[in-house]
Design a protein around this motif. Structure first.
Motif, short mmCIF file in Angstrom:
data_model
loop_
_atom_site.label_atom_id
_atom_site.label_comp_id
_atom_site.label_asym_id
_atom_site.label_seq_id
_atom_site.Cartn_x
_atom_site.Cartn_y
_atom_site.Cartn_z
N GLY A 63 0.76 -1.39 -0.07
CA GLY A 63 0.00 -0.10 0.18
C GLY A 63 0.76 1.24 -0.18
O GLY A 63 0.77 2.11 -0.79
N LEU A 64 1.86 1.37 1.04
CA LEU A 64 2.60 2.68 1.04
C LEU A 64 3.50 2.62 -0.17
O LEU A 64 3.81 3.74 -0.57
N LEU A 65 4.23 1.52 -0.98
CA LEU A 65 4.97 1.58 -2.06
C LEU A 65 4.19 1.71 -3.31
O LEU A 65 4.65 2.49 -4.40
N ALA A 66 3.00 0.99 -3.38
CA ALA A 66 2.33 1.27 -4.84
C ALA A 66 1.10 1.79 -4.84
O ALA A 66 0.49 1.71 -5.89
N GLY A 67 0.47 2.09 -3.87
CA GLY A 67 -0.68 2.75 -3.70
C GLY A 67 -1.89 2.01 -3.14
O GLY A 67 -1.70 0.78 -2.96
N MET A 97 -10.42 -11.09 8.39
CA MET A 97 -9.05 -10.84 7.88
C MET A 97 -9.21 -10.03 6.47
O MET A 97 -8.36 -9.09 6.31
N VAL A 98 -9.94 -10.41 5.60
CA VAL A 98 -10.23 -9.86 4.39
C VAL A 98 -10.50 -8.41 4.44
O VAL A 98 -9.87 -7.30 4.07
N ILE A 99 -11.47 -8.01 5.46
CA ILE A 99 -11.81 -6.84 5.65
C ILE A 99 -10.61 -5.92 6.38
O ILE A 99 -10.52 -5.01 5.96
N GLU A 100 -9.99 -6.54 7.48
CA GLU A 100 -8.99 -5.88 8.11
C GLU A 100 -7.84 -5.55 7.13
O GLU A 100 -7.24 -4.29 7.05
N LEU A 101 -7.46 -6.42 6.38
CA LEU A 101 -6.30 -6.53 5.59
C LEU A 101 -6.38 -5.39 4.25
O LEU A 101 -5.51 -4.79 4.07
N ALA A 102 -7.62 -5.58 3.81
CA ALA A 102 -8.04 -4.69 2.70
C ALA A 102 -7.91 -3.34 3.27
O ALA A 102 -7.62 -2.55 2.35
N VAL A 103 -8.40 -3.01 4.25
CA VAL A 103 -8.48 -1.92 4.89
C VAL A 103 -7.18 -1.03 5.01
O VAL A 103 -6.89 -0.18 4.70
N TYR A 104 -6.15 -2.33 5.69
CA TYR A 104 -4.82 -1.78 5.95
C TYR A 104 -4.15 -1.29 4.54
O TYR A 104 -3.53 -0.07 4.55
N GLY A 105 -4.29 -2.06 3.60
CA GLY A 105 -3.87 -1.82 2.04
C GLY A 105 -4.35 -0.40 1.81
O GLY A 105 -3.62 0.15 1.15
N LEU A 106 -5.60 -0.67 1.75
CA LEU A 106 -6.18 0.84 1.12
C LEU A 106 -5.85 2.19 1.75
O LEU A 106 -5.35 3.04 1.33
N VAL A 107 -5.82 2.23 3.07
CA VAL A 107 -5.59 3.18 3.84
C VAL A 107 -3.89 3.77 3.69
O VAL A 107 -3.61 4.84 3.65
N ALA A 108 -3.26 2.69 3.83
CA ALA A 108 -1.69 2.83 3.68
C ALA A 108 -1.41 3.34 2.34
O ALA A 108 -0.84 4.44 2.26
N SER A 125 7.44 10.18 9.78
CA SER A 125 6.64 10.29 8.79
C SER A 125 5.77 9.03 8.32
O SER A 125 4.52 8.88 8.43
N TRP A 126 6.52 8.19 8.07
CA TRP A 126 6.06 6.91 7.61
C TRP A 126 5.45 6.15 8.78
O TRP A 126 4.44 5.50 8.66
N LEU A 127 6.09 6.21 10.14
CA LEU A 127 5.11 5.63 11.43
C LEU A 127 3.73 6.08 11.23
O LEU A 127 3.08 5.49 11.68
N GLY A 128 3.86 7.41 11.32
CA GLY A 128 2.49 8.11 11.15
C GLY A 128 1.39 7.59 10.39
O GLY A 128 0.17 7.24 10.68
N LYS A 129 2.01 7.35 8.95
CA LYS A 129 1.10 6.89 8.15
C LYS A 129 0.84 5.16 8.36
O LYS A 129 -0.36 4.85 8.13
N LEU A 130 1.79 4.78 8.95
CA LEU A 130 1.55 3.30 9.10
C LEU A 130 0.61 2.92 10.46
O LEU A 130 -0.54 2.23 10.32
#
Length: 192
Positions: A63-67, A97-108, A125-130
């Motif tokens: 998410g952080l690298l590719a969007g 897990m699908v819901i949680e991880l999908a939101v992790y990836g999307l929001v990241a 900065s990255w810690l805050g985004k994480l």
């Protein structure tokens, strides 16, 4: 030293995002298996995956690298592919897990482009985004569990189980808080 270089870069091409998501799904399926084998071999048992959260790392990183699209796709697909190939996570946990991880990836991925004042060091900065992505994923998980319990009568998951998972996964969260900002800061330096 500018910490906003990541936020000014355009998203990678669709081909790069798709490739990144594919690689991240493979990593999100393989890492838990490696951790389970290592845990068993070192005498920690198979629960080491729940403690170190290896499936979360590739989802957050992609998410952080590719969007957001790569993060969302990876987060949604990884638990399903893992379950189909390995039987893990348990069937009752897959939708959550699908819901949680999908939101992790999307929001990241969405936070990837948020501008941060240049005075804020890159790792912070990255810690805050994480942290933003982690909180959003856990909130989505709690909401999904609340819906499952109240509307669907699912008693296998409870909101208390989310707290237990956070406590159990604290070493994994700490690992993410250290590793991901270090990786993303290195990417920032390399991208200059």
């Amino acid at each position: 030293m500018s910490t906003t270089s990541t936020s000014t870069r355009a998203l990678p091409s669709v081909k790069v995002q798709t490739s990144a998501a594919f690689i991240a799904v493979v990593a999100a399926v393989a890492l838990p298996q490696i951790f389970h084998v290592a845990g068993a071999a070192l005498g920690f048992g198979p629960m080491i995956g729940q403690t170190l959260l290896p499936m979360h790392l590739p989802v957050l990183l992609v998410g952080l690298l590719a969007g957001p699209f790569a993060g969302l796709a990876t987060g949604a697909l990884a638990p399903i592919v893992s379950f189909l190939l390995t039987g893990m996570p348990m069937a009752a946990m897959v939708p959550f897990m699908v819901i949680e991880l999908a939101v992790y990836g999307l929001v990241a991925g969405l936070l990837r482009g948020v501008r941060v004042p240049a005075a804020v060091p890159s790792p912070l900065s990255w810690l805050g985004k994480l942290l933003g992505a982690q909180v959003a994923g856990r909130v989505a998980d709690v909401l999904a569990i609340a819906v499952a319990v109240s509307v669907l009568g699912n008693t296998t998951m409870t909101v208390a189980s989310v707290w237990a998972a956070v406590v159990t996964g604290l070493p994994g969260l700490i690992l993410q808080w250290i590793l991901i900002p270090v990786i993303m800061t290195a990417v920032d330096r390399y991208a200059r």
